[in-house]
Design a protein around this motif. Structure first.
Motif, PDB file in Angstrom:
ATOM      1  N   MET A   1      16.757   4.658  -2.848  1.00 22.92           N
ATOM      2  CA  MET A   1      15.626   5.491  -3.228  1.00 22.92           C
ATOM      3  C   MET A   1      14.542   4.663  -3.937  1.00 22.92           C
ATOM      4  SD  MET A   1      14.055   8.265  -3.012  1.00 22.92           S
ATOM      5  CE  MET A   1      15.176   9.361  -2.233  1.00 22.92           C
ATOM      6  N   PHE A   2      14.978   3.708  -4.757  1.00 19.53           N
ATOM      7  CA  PHE A   2      14.003   2.874  -5.461  1.00 19.53           C
ATOM      8  C   PHE A   2      13.148   2.089  -4.457  1.00 19.53           C
ATOM      9  CE2 PHE A   2      12.511  -0.896  -7.667  1.00 19.53           C
ATOM     10  CZ  PHE A   2      11.974  -0.344  -8.819  1.00 19.53           C
ATOM     11  N   GLU A   3      13.794   1.552  -3.420  1.00 16.86           N
ATOM     12  CA  GLU A   3      13.060   0.806  -2.397  1.00 16.86           C
ATOM     13  C   GLU A   3      12.046   1.703  -1.689  1.00 16.86           C
ATOM     14  OE1 GLU A   3      13.858  -2.195   1.370  1.00 16.86           O
ATOM     15  OE2 GLU A   3      15.540  -1.119   0.500  1.00 16.86           O
ATOM     16  N   SER A   4      12.416   2.938  -1.445  1.00 16.50           N
ATOM     17  CA  SER A   4      11.507   3.893  -0.810  1.00 16.50           C
ATOM     18  C   SER A   4      10.272   4.133  -1.686  1.00 16.50           C
ATOM     19  CB  SER A   4      12.240   5.212  -0.557  1.00 16.50           C
ATOM     20  OG  SER A   4      11.338   6.195  -0.111  1.00 16.50           O
ATOM     21  N   ILE A   5      10.484   4.300  -2.969  1.00 15.10           N
ATOM     22  CA  ILE A   5       9.368   4.515  -3.899  1.00 15.10           C
ATOM     23  C   ILE A   5       8.489   3.277  -3.961  1.00 15.10           C
ATOM     24  CG2 ILE A   5       8.793   4.851  -6.349  1.00 15.10           C
ATOM     25  CD1 ILE A   5      11.375   6.624  -6.459  1.00 15.10           C
ATOM     26  N   ASN A   7       8.092   1.015  -1.685  1.00 13.30           N
ATOM     27  CA  ASN A   7       7.345   0.939  -0.421  1.00 13.30           C
ATOM     28  C   ASN A   7       6.180   1.920  -0.387  1.00 13.30           C
ATOM     29  OD1 ASN A   7       8.750  -1.174   0.781  1.00 13.30           O
ATOM     30  ND2 ASN A   7      10.293   0.186   1.638  1.00 13.30           N
ATOM     31  N   LYS A   8       6.353   3.107  -0.923  1.00 12.02           N
ATOM     32  CA  LYS A   8       5.260   4.083  -0.948  1.00 12.02           C
ATOM     33  C   LYS A   8       4.097   3.595  -1.803  1.00 12.02           C
ATOM     34  CE  LYS A   8       7.688   8.308   0.218  1.00 12.02           C
ATOM     35  NZ  LYS A   8       7.996   9.688  -0.165  1.00 12.02           N
ATOM     36  N   PHE A   9       4.398   2.969  -2.938  1.00  5.38           N
ATOM     37  CA  PHE A   9       3.330   2.400  -3.762  1.00  5.38           C
ATOM     38  C   PHE A   9       2.583   1.315  -2.984  1.00  5.38           C
ATOM     39  CE2 PHE A   9       5.486   4.060  -7.670  1.00  5.38           C
ATOM     40  CZ  PHE A   9       4.392   4.722  -8.196  1.00  5.38           C
ATOM     41  N   HIS A  12       0.489   2.897  -0.098  1.00  9.36           N
ATOM     42  CA  HIS A  12      -0.724   3.550  -0.604  1.00  9.36           C
ATOM     43  C   HIS A  12      -1.790   2.508  -0.906  1.00  9.36           C
ATOM     44  CE1 HIS A  12      -3.461   5.265  -3.595  1.00  9.36           C
ATOM     45  NE2 HIS A  12      -3.340   6.352  -2.860  1.00  9.36           N
ATOM     46  N   PHE A  13      -1.387   1.409  -1.533  1.00  2.22           N
ATOM     47  CA  PHE A  13      -2.324   0.335  -1.838  1.00  2.22           C
ATOM     48  C   PHE A  13      -2.940  -0.214  -0.553  1.00  2.22           C
ATOM     49  CE2 PHE A  13      -3.080  -4.254  -2.504  1.00  2.22           C
ATOM     50  CZ  PHE A  13      -4.109  -4.158  -3.431  1.00  2.22           C
ATOM     51  N   TYR A  14      -2.113  -0.456   0.461  1.00  4.30           N
ATOM     52  CA  TYR A  14      -2.626  -0.980   1.727  1.00  4.30           C
ATOM     53  C   TYR A  14      -3.583   0.006   2.392  1.00  4.30           C
ATOM     54  CZ  TYR A  14       1.392  -4.145   1.223  1.00  4.30           C
ATOM     55  OH  TYR A  14       2.312  -5.048   0.749  1.00  4.30           O
ATOM     56  N   GLN A  15      -3.249   1.286   2.371  1.00  5.58           N
ATOM     57  CA  GLN A  15      -4.141   2.304   2.947  1.00  5.58           C
ATOM     58  C   GLN A  15      -5.512   2.249   2.285  1.00  5.58           C
ATOM     59  OE1 GLN A  15      -1.915   5.895   2.128  1.00  5.58           O
ATOM     60  NE2 GLN A  15      -1.567   6.255   4.312  1.00  5.58           N
ATOM     61  N   GLU A  16      -5.504   2.257   0.963  1.00  4.46           N
ATOM     62  CA  GLU A  16      -6.766   2.267   0.222  1.00  4.46           C
ATOM     63  C   GLU A  16      -7.555   0.973   0.425  1.00  4.46           C
ATOM     64  OE1 GLU A  16      -8.147   4.849  -1.555  1.00  4.46           O
ATOM     65  OE2 GLU A  16      -6.537   5.930  -0.551  1.00  4.46           O
ATOM     66  N   SER A 102      -3.643   0.481  -9.467  1.00  7.34           N
ATOM     67  CA  SER A 102      -3.249   1.017 -10.771  1.00  7.34           C
ATOM     68  C   SER A 102      -3.607   2.487 -10.928  1.00  7.34           C
ATOM     69  CB  SER A 102      -3.852   0.190 -11.900  1.00  7.34           C
ATOM     70  OG  SER A 102      -5.244   0.291 -11.912  1.00  7.34           O
ATOM     71  N   SER A 103      -4.680   2.936 -10.308  1.00 13.33           N
ATOM     72  CA  SER A 103      -5.048   4.344 -10.456  1.00 13.33           C
ATOM     73  C   SER A 103      -3.997   5.254  -9.808  1.00 13.33           C
ATOM     74  CB  SER A 103      -6.437   4.623  -9.885  1.00 13.33           C
ATOM     75  OG  SER A 103      -6.447   4.463  -8.487  1.00 13.33           O
ATOM     76  N   TYR A 104      -3.416   4.816  -8.702  1.00 16.09           N
ATOM     77  CA  TYR A 104      -2.372   5.623  -8.058  1.00 16.09           C
ATOM     78  C   TYR A 104      -1.113   5.666  -8.923  1.00 16.09           C
ATOM     79  CZ  TYR A 104       0.661   7.594  -4.486  1.00 16.09           C
ATOM     80  OH  TYR A 104       1.531   8.404  -3.799  1.00 16.09           O
ATOM     81  N   ILE A 105      -0.783   4.541  -9.552  1.00 15.21           N
ATOM     82  CA  ILE A 105       0.368   4.522 -10.460  1.00 15.21           C
ATOM     83  C   ILE A 105       0.152   5.527 -11.589  1.00 15.21           C
ATOM     84  CG2 ILE A 105       1.601   3.120 -12.184  1.00 15.21           C
ATOM     85  CD1 ILE A 105       1.057   0.694 -10.306  1.00 15.21           C
ATOM     86  N   HIS A 106      -1.060   5.563 -12.133  1.00 11.65           N
ATOM     87  CA  HIS A 106      -1.368   6.510 -13.210  1.00 11.65           C
ATOM     88  C   HIS A 106      -1.288   7.949 -12.708  1.00 11.65           C
ATOM     89  CE1 HIS A 106      -2.326   3.490 -16.159  1.00 11.65           C
ATOM     90  NE2 HIS A 106      -3.113   2.884 -15.284  1.00 11.65           N
TER      91      HIS A 106
END
Length: 148
Positions: A1-5, A7-9, A12-16, A102-106
């Motif tokens: 599950m940690f790897e999935s999270i 990867n999602k971060f 998201h960064f790559y998309q943006e 960093s904004s997505y992490i927040h």
């Protein structure tokens, strides 16, 4: 599950990042982006400290840093305590780039605070602290760094 999270971060960064550079060429190469993330996380390292941490030669580090300076993502700042020493400091140009991630992490952390109880948040904090301080000995970040 940690790897999935994790990867999602990243995704998201790559998309943006890609959507922002759709109409123009990105000015940071992949390796330069990794170098900047390390410089930022290390908290104003010297070129030598950066090279040592990245396990590359000082000349290779100096070459990479020179490119980042020319592109306007990092600057060398003379040490107040030792005038012979220069520290690497990310510029506003890089901080604007970094803000994408960093904004997505927040945002996610705000959602976590809304969703979970104080008890759950305390336990999560304890787990993350143990992960960072005890379970990841391969990555030692100076106390002045540790922005993440």
């Amino acid at each position: 599950m940690f790897e999935s999270i994790y990867n999602k971060f990243k995704l998201h960064f790559y998309q943006e990042t890609f959507s922002r550079f759709q109409d123009r060429e990105a000015s940071l190469t992949t390796v330069e982006a990794f170098a900047m993330e390390a410089i930022y996380a290390l908290g104003s390292p010297t070129v030598h400290e950066f090279a040592e941490f990245m396990r590359i030669s000082s000349s290779n580090a100096a070459y990479k840093i020179g490119s980042l300076i020319r592109k306007g993502y990092v600057e060398k700042v003379q040490s107040e305590s030792d005038g012979r020493e220069y520290h690497l400091r990310p510029t506003q140009k890089y901080l604007d780039y970094y803000r994408i991630s960093s904004s997505y992490i927040h945002d996610v952390m705000d959602r976590i605070r809304q969703r979970f109880s104080e008890e759950d948040l305390t336990k999560m904090g304890e787990i993350l602290t143990v992960m960072s301080e005890e379970l990841m000995p391969e990555v030692t970040v100076p106390a002045s760094g540790a922005k993440a």
